[in-house]
Scaffold this motif. Structure first.
Motif, PDB file in Angstrom:
ATOM      1  N   GLN A  98      13.196  41.630  19.080  1.00 35.75           N
ATOM      2  CA  GLN A  98      14.663  41.657  19.174  1.00 35.75           C
ATOM      3  C   GLN A  98      15.273  40.354  18.661  1.00 35.75           C
ATOM      4  OE1 GLN A  98      16.320  41.942  23.164  1.00 35.75           O
ATOM      5  NE2 GLN A  98      18.290  42.651  22.339  1.00 35.75           N
ATOM      6  N   GLU A 143      17.783  40.321  15.497  1.00 35.87           N
ATOM      7  CA  GLU A 143      19.181  39.948  15.732  1.00 35.87           C
ATOM      8  C   GLU A 143      19.493  38.590  15.111  1.00 35.87           C
ATOM      9  OE1 GLU A 143      19.877  40.565  19.950  1.00 35.87           O
ATOM     10  OE2 GLU A 143      19.868  42.746  19.690  1.00 35.87           O
ATOM     11  N   HIS A 156      20.240  44.995  13.920  1.00 33.25           N
ATOM     12  CA  HIS A 156      20.215  45.560  15.272  1.00 33.25           C
ATOM     13  C   HIS A 156      18.937  46.360  15.510  1.00 33.25           C
ATOM     14  CE1 HIS A 156      24.471  44.467  15.609  1.00 33.25           C
ATOM     15  NE2 HIS A 156      24.499  44.768  14.321  1.00 33.25           N
ATOM     16  N   VAL A 198      16.986  49.475  17.619  1.00 35.59           N
ATOM     17  CA  VAL A 198      17.272  50.742  18.285  1.00 35.59           C
ATOM     18  C   VAL A 198      16.979  50.619  19.775  1.00 35.59           C
ATOM     19  CG1 VAL A 198      14.983  51.833  18.131  1.00 35.59           C
ATOM     20  CG2 VAL A 198      17.047  53.237  17.919  1.00 35.59           C
ATOM     21  N   ARG A 199      17.684  51.384  20.574  1.00 43.86           N
ATOM     22  CA  ARG A 199      17.446  51.375  22.016  1.00 43.86           C
ATOM     23  C   ARG A 199      16.701  52.619  22.492  1.00 43.86           C
ATOM     24  NH1 ARG A 199      19.619  47.069  20.600  1.00 43.86           N
ATOM     25  NH2 ARG A 199      20.847  45.754  22.015  1.00 43.86           N
ATOM     26  N   TYR A 250      13.440  45.753  22.233  1.00 45.48           N
ATOM     27  CA  TYR A 250      14.331  44.780  22.865  1.00 45.48           C
ATOM     28  C   TYR A 250      13.771  44.515  24.251  1.00 45.48           C
ATOM     29  CZ  TYR A 250      15.955  48.700  25.590  1.00 45.48           C
ATOM     30  OH  TYR A 250      15.982  49.789  26.445  1.00 45.48           O
ATOM     31  N   HIS A 260      23.504  49.275  16.862  1.00 48.49           N
ATOM     32  CA  HIS A 260      22.233  49.874  17.309  1.00 48.49           C
ATOM     33  C   HIS A 260      22.361  51.365  17.586  1.00 48.49           C
ATOM     34  CE1 HIS A 260      23.416  50.325  21.505  1.00 48.49           C
ATOM     35  NE2 HIS A 260      23.966  49.126  21.424  1.00 48.49           N
ATOM     36  N   SER A 279      21.651  56.540  11.880  1.00 56.43           N
ATOM     37  CA  SER A 279      22.552  55.526  12.416  1.00 56.43           C
ATOM     38  C   SER A 279      23.907  56.180  12.658  1.00 56.43           C
ATOM     39  CB  SER A 279      22.681  54.355  11.439  1.00 56.43           C
ATOM     40  OG  SER A 279      23.193  54.795  10.194  1.00 56.43           O
TER      41      SER A 279
END
Ligand code: MF3
Ligand code: CO
Length: 255
Positions: free
Chosen positions: A158, A162, A167, A169-170, A190, A216, A229
């Protein structure tokens, strides 16, 4: 096969098979990479990978996975498509960036790996996105040492992504890999250093940075697989299956 909670620690003999599955997986991806030219269809890419797997007595764990059953052996995701794009009649065009994800099952063990590459000339931004995503994978791999925690790996990815203005992905994560494509632990892109699952020699994890330029946020297309996205910006994806050892991390999905 030793068991610790739900995490399967692989024996050296199991890792040897996984290394061979990973080797074959890398050959399938190399065959696909050769074909990344304008006019080639995404179904052609799937066929090329299948041919390599078949020749080696292997097959893809992607076929019929999940619900609705995933219909192909590789995922081909173009531009704003982040992951899980379904191969078909679409033709590659000059300037596209293409993420190819392939899995291999050999003698009951899985290899899982992905890369992103351009078709012909691509924009400087697209090039930077691809480079950062690939580097993020190696930044994560470097943290895969016994005694570290999964959060150390996640946080390193992460921070790197960043720090380069992109960004992570979550909703989709890296994962343990072995007899099943998806095992524990999950390894997000992350996280917080010092948290999560303790890494031990014998763990095998598919680490897979999925990176977006704009935000993200993602959506899933009506085909119920293709993840894009939310803002339509470019995306990239790299993945290796990697074993934790007593020493340096062992990348399984290489020639
Ligand atoms: N490599 C991916 C993963 O780790 C792709 C699997 S999705 C599938 O989840 F449907 F194609 F199987
Ligand atoms: Co994976």
């Amino acid at each position: 096969m030793a068991r610790e909670s739900n995490i399967h620690l692989k024996t050296p003999a199991e890792l040897e098979i996984m290394r061979e599955a990973g080797r074959i997986n890398s050959l399938a991806l190399a065959a696909v990479r050769e074909l990344l030219k304008p006019g080639v269809t995404t179904a052609d890419l799937n066929a090329a990978a299948e041919e390599v797997l078949r020749k080696h007595g292997a097959y893809s764990p992607f076929k019929n996975y999940g619900y609705p059953p995933y219909p192909a052996s590789v995922c081909v995701s173009i531009n704003e498509e982040l992951v899980h794009g379904i191969p078909g009649k679409r033709k590659l065009q000059e300037g596209d960036i293409v993420s190819v994800d392939c899995g291999t099952v050999l003698d009951g063990y899985v290899g899982d790996s992905a890369f992103t590459a351009g078709v012909g000339e691509i924009s400087p931004t697209a090039r930077k996105l691809i480079e950062v995503t690939e580097q993020a994978l190696y930044v994560g791999i470097a943290m895969m040492r016994a005694g570290n925690k999964t959060g150390d790996v996640s946080a390193a990815i992460q921070q790197f992504v960043e720090g380069n203005g992109f960004h992570v992905v979550r909703e989709y994560t890296g994962h343990g890999v072995g007899r099943s494509m998806h095992e524990e632990p999950q390894v997000p892109n992350y996280g917080t250093p010092g948290t999560g699952v303790l890494l031990r020699a014998g763990m095998a994890i598919a680490l897979e940075p999925m990176v977006l330029i704009g935000t993200h946020r993602t959506r899933v297309r009506p085909d119920r697989w293709t993840v894009v996205s939310a803002d339509g910006s470019l995306t990239a994806h790299y993945e290796h299956s990697v074993a934790v050892t007593e020493g340096d991390p062992l990348i399984l999905t290489v020639p």
